[in-house]
Write a protein that holds these residues in place. Structure first.
Motif, mmCIF file in Angstrom:
data_model
loop_
_atom_site.group_PDB
_atom_site.id
_atom_site.type_symbol
_atom_site.label_atom_id
_atom_site.label_comp_id
_atom_site.label_asym_id
_atom_site.label_seq_id
_atom_site.Cartn_x
_atom_site.Cartn_y
_atom_site.Cartn_z
ATOM 1 N N TYR A 140 8.304 2.309 -4.619
ATOM 2 C CA TYR A 140 7.549 1.235 -5.254
ATOM 3 C C TYR A 140 6.103 1.266 -4.769
ATOM 4 C CZ TYR A 140 12.370 -0.330 -5.748
ATOM 5 O OH TYR A 140 13.718 -0.384 -6.020
ATOM 6 N N VAL A 174 2.067 -6.592 -3.784
ATOM 7 C CA VAL A 174 0.743 -7.086 -4.140
ATOM 8 C C VAL A 174 -0.166 -6.966 -2.933
ATOM 9 C CG1 VAL A 174 -0.609 -9.053 -4.924
ATOM 10 C CG2 VAL A 174 1.710 -8.695 -5.826
ATOM 11 N N THR A 205 13.799 -7.001 -1.628
ATOM 12 C CA THR A 205 13.175 -6.494 -0.401
ATOM 13 C C THR A 205 14.205 -6.004 0.607
ATOM 14 O OG1 THR A 205 13.076 -8.726 0.491
ATOM 15 C CG2 THR A 205 11.116 -7.908 -0.665
ATOM 16 N N GLN A 250 8.375 -5.777 -5.975
ATOM 17 C CA GLN A 250 6.983 -5.921 -6.378
ATOM 18 C C GLN A 250 6.107 -5.990 -5.131
ATOM 19 O OE1 GLN A 250 9.408 -8.305 -7.711
ATOM 20 N NE2 GLN A 250 9.771 -6.651 -9.177
ATOM 21 N N GLN A 305 14.489 -4.219 -8.229
ATOM 22 C CA GLN A 305 13.070 -3.877 -8.218
ATOM 23 C C GLN A 305 12.353 -4.616 -7.096
ATOM 24 O OE1 GLN A 305 11.196 -1.760 -9.849
ATOM 25 N NE2 GLN A 305 12.754 -0.993 -11.241
ATOM 26 N N ALA A 362 5.560 -8.192 -0.253
ATOM 27 C CA ALA A 362 6.661 -7.651 -1.041
ATOM 28 C C ALA A 362 7.546 -8.787 -1.546
ATOM 29 C CB ALA A 362 7.490 -6.688 -0.203
ATOM 30 N N SER A 363 8.040 -8.634 -2.768
ATOM 31 C CA SER A 363 8.967 -9.613 -3.326
ATOM 32 C C SER A 363 10.021 -8.877 -4.147
ATOM 33 C CB SER A 363 8.225 -10.636 -4.192
ATOM 34 O OG SER A 363 7.580 -10.001 -5.275
ATOM 35 N N GLY A 364 11.058 -9.595 -4.499
ATOM 36 C CA GLY A 364 12.148 -8.975 -5.240
ATOM 37 C C GLY A 364 13.255 -8.523 -4.291
ATOM 38 N N GLY A 369 2.077 -0.717 -5.076
ATOM 39 C CA GLY A 369 1.222 -1.801 -5.511
ATOM 40 C C GLY A 369 0.125 -1.295 -6.423
ATOM 41 N N GLN A 370 -0.704 -2.218 -6.843
ATOM 42 C CA GLN A 370 -1.755 -1.885 -7.807
ATOM 43 C C GLN A 370 -3.006 -1.313 -7.137
ATOM 44 O OE1 GLN A 370 -1.232 -4.862 -6.618
ATOM 45 N NE2 GLN A 370 -3.274 -5.674 -6.121
#
Length: 121
Positions: free
Chosen positions: A110, A5, A28, A3, A1, A24-26, A112-113
């Protein structure tokens, strides 16, 4: 996955500038391309810009060419959207997205919010 932000949205007057960031994290390493999309009230989400991590391929929507610039800092796993000469019609929620496929037309995997950008006239 993966993430994502976003940050950097806000209220700005027409003609002003904002810079959005997306970290980006996870997993990548699985990302080939990062993109920015936006959604104005009552409208569908639309593509704004994208850039491969390598920087080889960059795309812009016609309505932002010459005003917006997408860039990235691979060391920080961060992609930026520099927005200049903002117009009221640029108002909306801006989303960062990541894509695994090398084919630009494939769906992004993926999201973001979102971060709100409001341009006053």
């Amino acid at each position: 996955q993966v993430q994502l932000v976003e940050s950097g949205g806000g209220l700005v007057q027409a003609g002003g500038s904002l810079r959005l960031s997306c970290e980006a994290s996870g997993r990548t390493f699985s990302i080939y391309r990062m993109g920015w999309f936006r959604q104005a009230p009552g409208k569908e989400r639309e593509f704004v810009a994208s850039r491969s991590w390598s920087g080889v391929n960059t795309y812009y929507a016609d309505f932002v060419k010459g005003r917006f610039t997408i860039s990235r800092d691979n060391a920080k796993n961060t992609v930026y959207l520099q927005m200049n000469s903002l117009k009221p019609e640029d108002t909306g929620v801006y989303y960062c997205a990541a894509q695994r496929s090398v084919t630009p037309d494939k769906p992004y995997n993926y999201w973001g919010q979102g971060t709100q950008v409001t341009v006053s006239s």
